[in-house]
Design a protein around this motif. Structure first.
Motif, short mmCIF file in Angstrom:
data_model
loop_
_atom_site.label_atom_id
_atom_site.label_comp_id
_atom_site.label_asym_id
_atom_site.label_seq_id
_atom_site.Cartn_x
_atom_site.Cartn_y
_atom_site.Cartn_z
N PRO A 185 33.22 49.81 26.55
CA PRO A 185 32.08 49.08 27.12
C PRO A 185 32.33 47.56 27.05
O PRO A 185 33.17 47.11 26.28
N PRO A 186 31.58 46.81 27.85
CA PRO A 186 31.76 45.35 27.88
C PRO A 186 31.52 44.72 26.51
O PRO A 186 30.91 45.32 25.62
N ALA A 187 31.98 43.49 26.36
CA ALA A 187 31.81 42.75 25.11
C ALA A 187 30.33 42.67 24.74
O ALA A 187 29.47 42.46 25.60
N THR A 188 30.06 42.83 23.46
CA THR A 188 28.69 42.76 22.98
C THR A 188 28.29 41.30 22.75
O THR A 188 29.15 40.40 22.68
N LEU B 205 30.93 33.34 32.16
CA LEU B 205 32.31 33.55 32.59
C LEU B 205 32.64 35.04 32.64
O LEU B 205 33.15 35.53 33.66
N LEU B 206 32.34 35.78 31.58
CA LEU B 206 32.66 37.20 31.55
C LEU B 206 31.94 37.97 32.65
O LEU B 206 32.51 38.89 33.24
N ASP B 207 30.70 37.59 32.92
CA ASP B 207 29.94 38.27 33.97
C ASP B 207 30.46 37.93 35.37
O ASP B 207 30.23 38.69 36.31
N SER B 208 31.16 36.82 35.50
CA SER B 208 31.65 36.36 36.81
C SER B 208 33.07 36.83 37.13
O SER B 208 33.46 36.84 38.29
N LEU B 209 33.84 37.16 36.12
CA LEU B 209 35.24 37.53 36.35
C LEU B 209 35.34 38.88 37.07
O LEU B 209 34.56 39.79 36.82
N HIS C 57 37.38 40.03 27.92
CA HIS C 57 37.27 40.47 29.31
C HIS C 57 37.90 41.84 29.53
O HIS C 57 38.93 42.17 28.96
N ASN C 58 37.27 42.60 30.40
CA ASN C 58 37.79 43.88 30.91
C ASN C 58 37.90 44.96 29.84
O ASN C 58 38.93 45.62 29.73
#
Length: 90
Positions: free
Chosen positions: A13-16, A59-63, A9-10
């Motif tokens: 660039p975002p997690a692949t 989850l990652l997209d919602s945090l 998270h955070n």
């Protein structure tokens, strides 16, 4: 938590998808107690990995966070320093 599962998270660039999949594989390995499932369990293992990866992506997209994004190189350097301290001879 498994040492091999990394914070995703955070980051900028975002997690692949590869990072999310790798974390899902580590989680399923830990929970199942096996690193390589038998042929009889391979389908269940892969289904579990896919489900965990999807849940992780949701989850990652919602945090939401107000903290500035982390730098992967800085976090890697911190982890390397912790490992050096942990494994230094005493």
């Amino acid at each position: 938590m498994c040492r091999n599962i990394r914070v995703l998270h955070n980051f900028e660039p975002p997690a692949t998808e590869d990072e999310v999949h790798a974390a899902a594989v580590q989680y399923v390995r830990k929970v199942s107690g096996t690193t390589h499932p038998s042929a009889a369990n391979a389908e269940a293992f892969e289904a579990a990995v896919a489900a965990v990866a999807e849940a992780t992506r949701v989850l990652l997209d919602s945090l939401v966070t107000k903290a500035p994004p982390r730098d992967r190189e800085v976090e890697a350097a911190k982890a390397k320093a912790r490992a050096a301290d942990r494994y230094r001879p005493r």
